[in-house]
Design an enzyme around this catalytic site. Structure first.
Site, PDB file in Angstrom:
ATOM      1  N   SER A 140       0.853  -1.189   0.000  1.00 47.94           N
ATOM      2  CA  SER A 140       0.000   0.000   0.000  1.00 47.94           C
ATOM      3  C   SER A 140       0.884   1.233   0.000  1.00 47.94           C
ATOM      4  O   SER A 140       2.011   1.206   0.505  1.00 47.94           O
ATOM      5  CB  SER A 140      -0.899   0.021   1.242  1.00 47.94           C
ATOM      6  OG  SER A 140      -1.565   1.267   1.374  1.00 47.94           O
ATOM      7  N   TYR A 153      -0.874  -0.926  10.776  1.00 49.21           N
ATOM      8  CA  TYR A 153      -1.242  -1.267   9.402  1.00 49.21           C
ATOM      9  C   TYR A 153      -0.191  -0.743   8.421  1.00 49.21           C
ATOM     10  O   TYR A 153       0.266  -1.476   7.531  1.00 49.21           O
ATOM     11  CB  TYR A 153      -2.616  -0.678   9.057  1.00 49.21           C
ATOM     12  CG  TYR A 153      -3.061  -0.966   7.646  1.00 49.21           C
ATOM     13  CD1 TYR A 153      -3.560  -2.219   7.297  1.00 49.21           C
ATOM     14  CD2 TYR A 153      -2.972   0.006   6.654  1.00 49.21           C
ATOM     15  CE1 TYR A 153      -3.966  -2.491   5.999  1.00 49.21           C
ATOM     16  CE2 TYR A 153      -3.378  -0.264   5.354  1.00 49.21           C
ATOM     17  CZ  TYR A 153      -3.862  -1.506   5.033  1.00 49.21           C
ATOM     18  OH  TYR A 153      -4.254  -1.786   3.744  1.00 49.21           O
TER      19      TYR A 153
END
Length: 262
Positions: A140, A153
């Site tokens: 990401s 995360y």
């Protein structure tokens, strides 16, 4: 005509994983779908068998459970037909770090990082021995930016990016291609895992556009593919700045700026 390799996709019941399954099926690849939701995978498999004629196997597995993860690892080690691994399974958490429980952040790291690492480790030796194979790891853009504020995360996605880049350098000469894909905000169910209404998130990319762009990068054999980034020279400059540091860090003594007390 050469037989196309089978593709194993994790997190394949919905979103990015299901879309990768669809796109590879339309390219003629047989599939192995891995996720917790058997009903959704069966519906996807039935549709893809009918529309594309490919063979589709299903493994129902929670990759945070060691025994279930081991089943997928064994399949990757033993099934010589599988030549592409798509590590897509992942989740997110809502709240700040101090609001998240220790068990929850450990579970997040287990799925997003450890399970991906174990599956990659299961597949890579066989791929390297064969001199062929590809591993697609879904990272990401948040893995580049602690400023986004979701520390654990973001850290898991930074791990995925670093691992992918390192393995691409190590395994590339052995014929194995490793790609890190860095989506930005994409319309998937992961927002619900974090307690966020997806319709309130600005600038969302649709899943189909994300995967189609990522597959352009795959076909070009990019080490890192960032579908929403307009100017590739920004990434190239980032890489160049990082690499420029490397010759300067292997020093016998501390830098002069640290040899004087404040």
């Amino acid at each position: 005509m050469a037989v196309l390799p089978s593709v194993l996709v994790t997190g394949a019941s919905t979103g990015i994983g299901a879309t990768y399954a669809d796109r590879f099926a339309r390219r003629g690849h047989d599939l192995v779908l891995v996720a917790r939701d058997r009903k959704r995978m069966e519906a996807l498999a039935a549709r893809l068998r009918q529309e594309t004629g490919v063979a589709v196997d299903i493994i129902q597995a929670d990759l945070t459970q060691a025994a279930e993860l081991a089943v997928v690892e064994t399949r990757l080690r033993d099934d010589a037909r599988i030549g592409i691994l798509v590590n897509n399974a992942g989740t997110a958490l809502g709240g700040s770090f101090i609001e998240q429980s220790t068990d929850d952040v450990a579970r997040l790291a287990n799925l997003n990082s450890t399970a991906l690492l174990r599956l990659t480790s299961a597949a890579a030796p066989r791929f390297a021995q064969a001199g062929d194979g590809a591993i697609i790891n879904i990272s990401s853009v948040v893995g580049l930016a602690p400023e986004f504020g979701t520390a654990v995360y973001c850290a898991t996605k930074a791990f995925v990016l670093f691992l992918s880049q390192g393995l691409n350098l190590e395994l590339g000469p052995k014929g194995v291609y490793v790609q890190a894909v860095l989506p930005a905000a994409t319309r998937t169910e992961i927002w619900g895992h974090a307690g966020v209404d997806v319709d309130t998130v600005p600038g969302l990319m649709e899943v189909g556009e994300l995967v189609d762009a990522a597959l352009v990068g795959f076909d070009r054999r990019e080490a890192v593919t960032i579908p929403p980034l307009p100017d590739v020279e920004q990434w190239n400059a980032f890489q160049a700045a990082r690499q420029a540091i490397l010759p300067n860090v292997g020093q016998e003594h501390a830098a002069a700026r640290y040899r004087q007390a404040v």
